[in-house]
Design a protein around this motif. Structure first.
Motif, mmCIF file in Angstrom:
data_model
loop_
_atom_site.group_PDB
_atom_site.id
_atom_site.type_symbol
_atom_site.label_atom_id
_atom_site.label_comp_id
_atom_site.label_asym_id
_atom_site.label_seq_id
_atom_site.Cartn_x
_atom_site.Cartn_y
_atom_site.Cartn_z
ATOM 1 N N PRO A 141 0.825 -1.210 0.000
ATOM 2 C CA PRO A 141 0.000 0.000 0.000
ATOM 3 C C PRO A 141 0.863 1.265 0.000
ATOM 4 O O PRO A 141 1.985 1.256 0.505
ATOM 5 C CB PRO A 141 -0.794 -0.090 1.294
ATOM 6 C CG PRO A 141 -0.446 -1.371 1.931
ATOM 7 C CD PRO A 141 0.729 -1.961 1.259
ATOM 8 N N SER A 142 0.288 2.299 -0.543
ATOM 9 C CA SER A 142 0.992 3.580 -0.536
ATOM 10 C C SER A 142 0.971 4.223 0.850
ATOM 11 O O SER A 142 1.913 4.893 1.248
ATOM 12 C CB SER A 142 0.339 4.507 -1.567
ATOM 13 O OG SER A 142 0.748 5.825 -1.381
ATOM 14 N N LYS A 143 -0.147 4.012 1.594
ATOM 15 C CA LYS A 143 -0.314 4.722 2.870
ATOM 16 C C LYS A 143 -0.862 3.833 3.985
ATOM 17 O O LYS A 143 -1.554 2.848 3.709
ATOM 18 C CB LYS A 143 -1.293 5.893 2.689
ATOM 19 C CG LYS A 143 -0.712 7.110 1.995
ATOM 20 C CD LYS A 143 -1.795 8.160 1.789
ATOM 21 C CE LYS A 143 -1.310 9.333 0.960
ATOM 22 N NZ LYS A 143 -0.286 10.161 1.622
ATOM 23 N N ALA A 144 -0.582 4.228 5.211
ATOM 24 C CA ALA A 144 -1.183 3.575 6.383
ATOM 25 C C ALA A 144 -1.526 4.662 7.405
ATOM 26 O O ALA A 144 -0.835 5.687 7.492
ATOM 27 C CB ALA A 144 -0.215 2.580 6.986
ATOM 28 N N PHE A 145 -2.596 4.443 8.163
ATOM 29 C CA PHE A 145 -3.084 5.459 9.100
ATOM 30 C C PHE A 145 -3.422 4.853 10.461
ATOM 31 O O PHE A 145 -3.766 3.680 10.551
ATOM 32 C CB PHE A 145 -4.388 6.093 8.586
ATOM 33 C CG PHE A 145 -4.319 6.674 7.218
ATOM 34 C CD1 PHE A 145 -4.128 8.043 7.048
ATOM 35 C CD2 PHE A 145 -4.458 5.871 6.093
ATOM 36 C CE1 PHE A 145 -4.082 8.590 5.776
ATOM 37 C CE2 PHE A 145 -4.409 6.419 4.815
ATOM 38 C CZ PHE A 145 -4.227 7.776 4.655
ATOM 39 N N ALA A 146 -3.386 5.673 11.479
ATOM 40 C CA ALA A 146 -3.888 5.238 12.788
ATOM 41 C C ALA A 146 -4.366 6.438 13.591
ATOM 42 O O ALA A 146 -3.876 7.568 13.397
ATOM 43 C CB ALA A 146 -2.803 4.502 13.564
ATOM 44 N N LYS A 147 -5.339 6.184 14.443
ATOM 45 C CA LYS A 147 -5.786 7.192 15.414
ATOM 46 C C LYS A 147 -5.281 6.748 16.778
ATOM 47 O O LYS A 147 -5.581 5.641 17.220
ATOM 48 C CB LYS A 147 -7.306 7.304 15.409
ATOM 49 C CG LYS A 147 -7.856 7.974 14.155
ATOM 50 C CD LYS A 147 -9.354 8.135 14.231
ATOM 51 C CE LYS A 147 -9.932 8.593 12.893
ATOM 52 N NZ LYS A 147 -9.773 10.059 12.694
ATOM 53 N N ILE A 148 -4.500 7.594 17.399
ATOM 54 C CA ILE A 148 -3.834 7.232 18.649
ATOM 55 C C ILE A 148 -4.183 8.243 19.740
ATOM 56 O O ILE A 148 -4.159 9.457 19.500
ATOM 57 C CB ILE A 148 -2.293 7.196 18.444
ATOM 58 C CG1 ILE A 148 -1.939 6.153 17.364
ATOM 59 C CG2 ILE A 148 -1.570 6.900 19.761
ATOM 60 C CD1 ILE A 148 -0.485 6.118 16.980
ATOM 61 N N SER A 149 -4.541 7.736 20.908
ATOM 62 C CA SER A 149 -4.824 8.665 22.011
ATOM 63 C C SER A 149 -4.008 8.293 23.230
ATOM 64 O O SER A 149 -3.634 7.134 23.416
ATOM 65 C CB SER A 149 -6.316 8.649 22.361
ATOM 66 O OG SER A 149 -6.673 7.388 22.867
ATOM 67 N N MET A 150 -3.730 9.287 24.045
ATOM 68 C CA MET A 150 -3.053 9.055 25.316
ATOM 69 C C MET A 150 -3.873 9.694 26.426
ATOM 70 O O MET A 150 -4.293 10.848 26.299
ATOM 71 C CB MET A 150 -1.650 9.670 25.285
ATOM 72 C CG MET A 150 -0.674 8.846 24.480
ATOM 73 S SD MET A 150 0.773 9.794 23.984
ATOM 74 C CE MET A 150 0.180 10.556 22.484
ATOM 75 N N ARG A 151 -4.132 8.916 27.466
ATOM 76 C CA ARG A 151 -4.795 9.458 28.661
ATOM 77 C C ARG A 151 -3.701 10.006 29.558
ATOM 78 O O ARG A 151 -2.668 9.352 29.763
ATOM 79 C CB ARG A 151 -5.568 8.365 29.396
ATOM 80 C CG ARG A 151 -6.711 7.764 28.592
ATOM 81 C CD ARG A 151 -7.941 8.646 28.556
ATOM 82 N NE ARG A 151 -8.891 8.166 27.563
ATOM 83 C CZ ARG A 151 -10.094 8.672 27.365
ATOM 84 N NH1 ARG A 151 -10.519 9.697 28.096
ATOM 85 N NH2 ARG A 151 -10.878 8.195 26.444
#
Ligand code: BES
Ligand code: MN
Ligand code: MN
Length: 462
Positions: free
Chosen positions: A322-332
């Motif tokens: 794939p050309s791209k990869a994504f993620a949504k990351i949160s920190m408490r």
């Protein structure tokens, strides 16, 4: 009339009105629901007027409206500002609901033998917020309102309260109060009342990893070109070590060690590991080394991937890089951690650990600070006494792992403290499919709130 009798006589009304409120899909994350957001705000304004407010209005903001209402009873009386939110989380994954998330029904559960209302927002926060409107109705009807009361019910809590910050900054005089009362958290159990004394902060980011400028044949190029999905997975794996410590340099610089006093206080919180695991369907827990489950999930920071995507996810096999990869990351985050500083530390580290052959983009989606509440102030004492009266047991102070980031701003802009007198259970599945709110909890909340007003006014005089 006693509040208990008033509830007994009006039970069915209360529940059917709550059903009306829950039928409106006021999802703030998705603009397709905007008409429903407006309708809900309008409905609440009417509900506040019917319950006895002198004045109620739907206040426009650059985003979703804030519903404001007030009832004035006297110059020498304290003013309580009730805060809540009418927006709800999206209902998906919709196929995991046993009934329609916006067609409330009552069903019995293990923890709710009297029945619970199943609907998106039932517990978070429509059901809890609505208790305050019904408690007001009682206090006004019976001439028992001992404090001036203001309501501020927002429609963007689940997406970061950006426009509420704007609203608060621009309406300081109107919102002036002595204490802020909020029911948007939980109690431990029906025989173990509790009051929340801390919330975690939050920072939420989206990351994008780009490799080749188009998807490539994985046979022709595989082995020679960095694959963004492989790379992103490795980078995420590097964010925590084998002890579940977060590896971002300087991440813990401002995190205070838990004191023996706090440890002792939390040791009183009843906790069953077996029930905990059973309730969420896991075979084991994964805590930060050296910390208990309660500590790890409330007063220690955490890092989670909320979603990850990229590449081919359709049916069957498609051989690509794939050309791209994504993620949504949160920190408490915990007290003293600055969410903007942590966002910068994350961005720097994440960019730095990227291997050659990819580019990384990190976008902040917002955040807010943690909040700690002293158990030695009138607001806490009034809530404690109110719960003691209605549960017959002294509530214990508990930490909470979730976030209501706007509370810190209330304190900064309005100069007043918040009391977190919530009534949900952890098992009520807020944000999950089949969210529900117990009838016991709903009525207990309505019963407890008027006592808070009574005791707070008494303490204020002193
Ligand atoms: N009511 C919750 C906060 C909460 C969660 C309290 C769990 C007690 C237990 C609130 O509506 C919420 O979900 N907040 C978000 C904040 C975010 C969207 C900025 C959260 O904690 O994820
Ligand atoms: Mn909430
Ligand atoms: Mn929520």
């Amino acid at each position: 009339m006693e509040i208990k009798n008033y509830i007994e006589q009006n039970k069915d009304h209360f529940v059917s009105e709550l059903f009306d409120l829950l039928r409106m899909p006021s999802v703030s994350a998705d603009s397709a629901y905007k008409p429903s957001i407006e309708a809900t705000a309008q409905w609440l304004k009417e509900a506040l007027l019917k319950a006895g407010c002198d004045k109620a209005e739907v206040c426009k903001t650059p985003g979703n409206p804030v519903v404001y209402g007030e009832k004035y009873v006297g110059d020498n009386l304290p003013t309580v500002l009730v805060y809540g939110h009418y927006d709800v989380q999206p209902a998906d994954p919709i196929e995991q609901w046993h009934t329609n998330p916006f067609a409330p029904v009552i069903k019995k559960t293990e923890y709710h033998p009297e029945g619970a209302v199943f609907a998106r927002g039932a517990c978070d926060d429509k059901g809890q917020m609505f208790m305050h409107i019904k408690a007001l109705e009682y206090m006004v009807k019976e001439g028992k309102l001992t404090c001036n009361i203001k309501f501020m019910i927002e429609g963007e809590e689940e997406i970061g309260s950006k426009n509420l910050a704007w609203f608060v900054k621009n309406n300081q005089e109107k919102l002036k109060n002595d204490i802020i009362l909020i029911s948007d958290t939980g109690i431990i159990a029906r025989d173990t009342p509790s009051i929340n004394v801390s919330l975690r902060g939050l920072t939420y980011l989206e990351v994008e990893v780009t490799g080749p400028d188009k998807d490539l044949h994985s046979g022709v190029y595989g082995g020679a070109v960095a694959n963004p999905v492989n790379v992103l997975s490795k980078m995420i794996a590097q964010l925590q070590d084998e002890n579940n410590h977060i590896t971002i340099p300087h991440f813990y610089d401002k995190v205070k060690e838990i004191t023996p006093e706090t440890r002792a206080l939390f040791a009183e919180i009843p906790f069953s590991l077996e029930n905990y695991k059973k309730g969420i369907g896991v075979t084991d827990v994964q805590v930060e080394k050296g910390y208990s489950v309660i500590e790890s999930s409330t007063i220690r920071p955490s890092l989670d991937v909320n979603g990850i995507w990229g590449g081919y996810i359709g049916e069957g096999a498609k051989t690509i890089i794939p050309s791209k990869a994504f993620a949504k990351i949160s920190m408490r985050l915990v007290p003293d951690q600055d969410w903007e500083e942590i966002t910068a530390l994350f961005t720097e580290y994440f960019t730095q650990i990227a291997p050659k052959g990819v580019t990384v983009k990190v976008t902040s989606l917002g955040g807010g600070p943690a909040y700690g509440i002293s158990i030695d102030n009138d607001g806490y004492h009034a809530a404690e006494k109110a719960m003691q009266t209605t549960f017959g047991k002294r509530p214990i102070p508990t930490p909470e792992g979730g976030s209501i980031p706007i509370i810190a701003l209330f304190e900064k802009e309005l100069g007043s403290k918040s009391v977190l007198m919530g009534f949900g259970f952890d098992s009520d599945l807020i944000h999950s499919p089949n969210e529900h709110y117990g009838l016991f909890n709903f009525f207990k909340g309505i019963e407890t709130i008027p006592y808070f007003f009574e005791y707070y006014a008494q303490m204020y005089k002193k």
